[in-house]
Structures are given as structure tokens and as C-alpha cells.
Enzyme design. Structure first.
Site, PDB file in Angstrom:
ATOM      1  N   VAL A   1       0.842  -1.195   0.000  1.00 31.85           N
ATOM      2  CA  VAL A   1       0.000   0.000   0.000  1.00 31.85           C
ATOM      3  C   VAL A   1       0.879   1.247   0.000  1.00 31.85           C
ATOM      4  O   VAL A   1       0.506   2.282  -0.540  1.00 31.85           O
ATOM      5  CB  VAL A   1      -0.984  -0.004   1.207  1.00 31.85           C
TER       6      VAL A   1
ATOM      7  N   GLY B   1      -6.558   7.705   7.614  1.00 30.53           N
ATOM      8  CA  GLY B   1      -6.999   7.069   6.373  1.00 30.53           C
ATOM      9  C   GLY B   1      -7.751   5.797   6.741  1.00 30.53           C
ATOM     10  O   GLY B   1      -8.200   5.642   7.885  1.00 30.53           O
TER      11      GLY B   1
ATOM     12  N   ILE C   1      -6.652   2.855   7.289  1.00 28.24           N
ATOM     13  CA  ILE C   1      -6.028   2.046   8.342  1.00 28.24           C
ATOM     14  C   ILE C   1      -6.277   2.675   9.715  1.00 28.24           C
ATOM     15  O   ILE C   1      -6.593   1.971  10.682  1.00 28.24           O
ATOM     16  CB  ILE C   1      -4.531   1.844   8.035  1.00 28.24           C
TER      17      ILE C   1
ATOM     18  N   PRO D   1      -8.995  18.439   7.761  1.00 32.18           N
ATOM     19  CA  PRO D   1      -9.967  17.525   8.363  1.00 32.18           C
ATOM     20  C   PRO D   1     -10.493  16.532   7.329  1.00 32.18           C
ATOM     21  O   PRO D   1     -10.596  16.850   6.150  1.00 32.18           O
ATOM     22  CB  PRO D   1     -11.096  18.466   8.829  1.00 32.18           C
ATOM     23  N   ARG D   2     -10.795  15.323   7.783  1.00 34.59           N
ATOM     24  CA  ARG D   2     -11.350  14.309   6.877  1.00 34.59           C
ATOM     25  C   ARG D   2     -12.664  13.818   7.479  1.00 34.59           C
ATOM     26  O   ARG D   2     -12.736  12.713   8.045  1.00 34.59           O
ATOM     27  CB  ARG D   2     -10.349  13.165   6.704  1.00 34.59           C
TER      28      ARG D   2
ATOM     29  N   ARG E   1       5.815   3.977   8.178  1.00 35.42           N
ATOM     30  CA  ARG E   1       7.156   3.845   7.619  1.00 35.42           C
ATOM     31  C   ARG E   1       8.156   4.423   8.619  1.00 35.42           C
ATOM     32  O   ARG E   1       7.868   5.429   9.285  1.00 35.42           O
ATOM     33  CB  ARG E   1       7.286   4.631   6.302  1.00 35.42           C
TER      34      ARG E   1
ATOM     35  N   ASP F   1       6.789  -1.145  14.083  1.00 41.03           N
ATOM     36  CA  ASP F   1       6.824  -2.253  13.120  1.00 41.03           C
ATOM     37  C   ASP F   1       7.738  -1.896  11.954  1.00 41.03           C
ATOM     38  O   ASP F   1       8.032  -2.732  11.114  1.00 41.03           O
ATOM     39  CB  ASP F   1       5.407  -2.553  12.601  1.00 41.03           C
TER      40      ASP F   1
ATOM     41  N   GLU G   1      15.804  -0.894   7.378  1.00 40.99           N
ATOM     42  CA  GLU G   1      15.239  -2.226   7.600  1.00 40.99           C
ATOM     43  C   GLU G   1      16.105  -3.230   6.847  1.00 40.99           C
ATOM     44  O   GLU G   1      16.334  -3.018   5.658  1.00 40.99           O
ATOM     45  CB  GLU G   1      13.793  -2.279   7.105  1.00 40.99           C
TER      46      GLU G   1
ATOM     47  N   HIS H   1       8.668  -5.384  10.487  1.00 39.95           N
ATOM     48  CA  HIS H   1       7.784  -4.972   9.381  1.00 39.95           C
ATOM     49  C   HIS H   1       6.848  -6.117   8.970  1.00 39.95           C
ATOM     50  O   HIS H   1       6.916  -6.611   7.834  1.00 39.95           O
ATOM     51  CB  HIS H   1       8.612  -4.475   8.190  1.00 39.95           C
ATOM     52  N   ILE H   2       5.960  -6.501   9.896  1.00 41.23           N
ATOM     53  CA  ILE H   2       5.082  -7.653   9.635  1.00 41.23           C
ATOM     54  C   ILE H   2       3.598  -7.294   9.656  1.00 41.23           C
ATOM     55  O   ILE H   2       2.744  -8.176   9.740  1.00 41.23           O
ATOM     56  CB  ILE H   2       5.327  -8.800  10.645  1.00 41.23           C
TER      57      ILE H   2
ATOM     58  N   SER I   1       1.311  -6.509   7.575  1.00 42.59           N
ATOM     59  CA  SER I   1       0.384  -7.151   6.621  1.00 42.59           C
ATOM     60  C   SER I   1       0.662  -8.648   6.478  1.00 42.59           C
ATOM     61  O   SER I   1       0.158  -9.298   5.548  1.00 42.59           O
ATOM     62  CB  SER I   1       0.474  -6.467   5.247  1.00 42.59           C
TER      63      SER I   1
END
Ligand SMILES: O=CC(=O)O
Length: 301
Positions: free
Chosen positions: A56, A135, A137, A160-161, A218, A242, A247, A266-267, A269
Site C-alpha cells: 500500500v 486514512g 487504516i 480535516p477528513r 514507515r 513495526d 530495515e 515490518h510484519i 500485513s
């Protein structure tokens, strides 16, 4: 008919090998360890029409260079949202309730009698949870945290969202207010020029002493020296990461010496279901791009 060459290994393809193999390709399906930059696009040559990333995030893609060459880009949002949100909650709880320290103590003889303040952490009930970058997530994380009796969700973003925020009754606040009010702060923004290093001393120094910082976006959004300072001096209570820079994070990195820092490789997903869905979507994006058809998930450049 599509002719393809596959790098049949879990290890990333060595750069020089990749530069050779992409020559003349019409499409590339990559993962986030591959930098798709001007050098690679030059090496591929003018046939290249589509780049499909099985992720993503797209900070490994030079979007300007792709756009300049009219190359279309596919990516894999949505299919990983549940999995990433689930891992974020797991990491948050592991950090705030000190689970890694606790299992270590249990295994290594540190478990004496029941002690009143031993391994105390911070609970979600009655807390304020902040989301940096709201977003899909961020919403999914909040939905999962709500049953833990969180008192309030707050968020900040470039603007704002309301459509997303209404789903979780989250209040839009300034960056400073997010830092000041959050008991738990989850970073969910994309890595861009604007967000690079945004989690730095300026943020940590405004946070509560009991605050838990969680990053599943990230590593580049965090200034790791400042985070180390904040964690080691008790400016904030803990961090769950994560993602890091680089990395893998070298095993001698100072962050690994801190009990109040939980680091995962970094796991977010990494479930069988999600990785399968991501690879199918990445393949379908690639094929649609090659045929000149609308991609299931195309990044608008
Ligand atoms: O980090 C994972 C992704 O961007 O999919």
C-alpha cells in the site's frame, strides 16, 4: 500471452541483477524493497508501461519519474487494512502492557512473588487515542480499539477528513494538540517529503509522560535519535515500531537496548490471507495495465 521472469526467492533481488533483468520489460511487479527510480526506469527502457507494487506504501517509487514517462502505477490498498489494523492493536497492547518484558521475566527467573507495581503498564480504558494521518487504516485501528473503552479519538492530517472521522467519532486537532492530548499515538500517515522525520523532538517533548507511541507506517516518519532520547529519559512511556530506518534495523542499534521499545520486523500485513490477496491484486493491476485497461487499484499520478 505474457512472458514473465520471476525472482523466485524471498530475498530481495540484488540491484545489479534487477537492473539487468528489467531491460526491455513492459511491466514490473515489485515489492517495497525495490527502489523504482530514474536509474531503474532508464535501465528498463521505453517499453515499460506499468509498475505494480505489492504494497500500500509507495515511498519506494519515484512518482515524478514514473509520471514523466507516462508509466502507470498499481498498488494494493484496502486488502491489507484489517490485517495491518489488527497488528497495530497487537503491538500497542504488547507495548503498553509490557508483554515482551513480561514473557522474558517469566522465562528467565525474574518472576518472584506477586508484586504490586511490578510490570505495571498503561491501559486503554478511559484513554485518548491520537491518530497521525487518518486514512482507512487509522479508521480500522480505531474501530478495533473502541471496545477497549477508549474515551476519545483525536486525529490530525493536512486537513480535516470528516467522512472518515465521523465513522469513529474522531475530533480533528492540531499537531501540537495531538501530541499533548494523546495517551496512545498511532502513526498511520504515508511517508512523503512533508511527513519525513515529522515524529521528532518537537513531537515527543510535547507528549505525556505516560504516552505510548506506535508506528506501523514507515520508519522514515520518525527521527530515531530523538525517539531514543525520549524513551531513555522517560519523556514518553514506550514505543512500538513495526517499521524502522533502515530495515532490517542493525541488531546493535540503541533502540534494541531499551525495555520500553518493542520492535517488530515490518510484519503488519503478514497474514497468509492478506499476503495472498495482495499478490493477486498486484498481479491483476499489472495485467490490466499491460492491456491498457483500468486497473483494480491504480495510483493516480
Ligand atoms: O508496508 C507495507 C505496505 O506498504 O504494504
Amino acid at each position: 500471452m505474457v512472458q514473465f521472469e520471476m525472482w523466485d526467492s524471498d530475498e530481495p533481488v540484488p540491484r545489479l541483477e534487477l537492473l539487468k533483468k528489467v531491460k526491455g520489460c513492459d511491466g514490473i511487479l515489485c515489492v517495497l524493497t525495490e527502489k523504482i527510480d530514474a536509474q531503474l526506469l532508464e535501465a528498463a527502457g521505453p517499453n515499460l508501461k506499468v509498475v505494480s507494487t505489492m504494497s500500500v506504501g509507495f515511498d519506494h517509487l519515484s512518482l515524478d519519474e514514473l509520471k514523466k514517462r507516462g508509466i502507470r502505477v498499481g498498488y494494493t490498498p484496502d486488502v491489507l487494512t484489517d490485517c495491518v489494523a489488527e497488528l497495530t492493536v497487537a503491538l500497542l497492547l504488547a507495548t503498553s502492557r509490557r508483554l515482551i518484558e513480561a514473557t522474558h521475566e517469566a522465562k528467565t527467573g525474574g518472576w518472584g512473588t506477586w508484586r504490586t507495581l511490578w510490570l505495571c503498564g498503561h491501559e486503554l480504558a478511559n484513554s485518548t487515542v491520537g491518530i497521525l494521518g487518518l486514512g482507512r487504516i487509522g479508521v480500522a485501528i480505531a474501530e478495533r480499539l473502541k471496545p477497549f473503552k477508549v474515551k476519545k479519538f483525536i486525529y490530525t492530517d493536512v486537513a480535516p477528513r470528516p467522512e472518515l472521522a465521523n465513522m469513529i467519532e474522531a475530533e480533528y486537532v492540531s499537531f501540537d494538540e495531538l501530541a499533548k492530548q494523546s495517551d496512545f499515538l498511532a502513526v498511520c500517515c504515508a511517508l512523503t517529503q512533508e511527513t519525513h522525520g515529522i515524529c521528532n523532538w518537537n513531537l515527543f517533548s510535547k507528549m505525556k509522560k505516560n504516552a505510548i507511541f506506535i508506528n506501523t507506517s514507515r520508519g522514515g516518519v520518525v527521527n530515531q535519535e530523538d525517539l531514543y532520547e525520549a524513551l531513555s529519559t522517560g519523556l514518553i512511556a514506550g514505543a512500538g515500531l513495526d517499521v524502522t530506518t533502515p530495515e532490517p534495523l542493525p541488531t546493535h542499534h540503541p533502540l534494541f537496548t531499551l525495555k520500553n521499545c518493542v520492535i517488530l520486523p515490518h510484519i503488519a500485513s503478514a497474514s497468509y490471507t492478506t499476503r495472498n490477496a495482495m499478490s493477486a491484486l498486484a498481479a491483476n493491476n499489472l495485467l490490466a495495465g499491460l492491456r491498457g485497461e483500468p486497473m483494480p487499484k491504480e495510483l493516480k499520478l
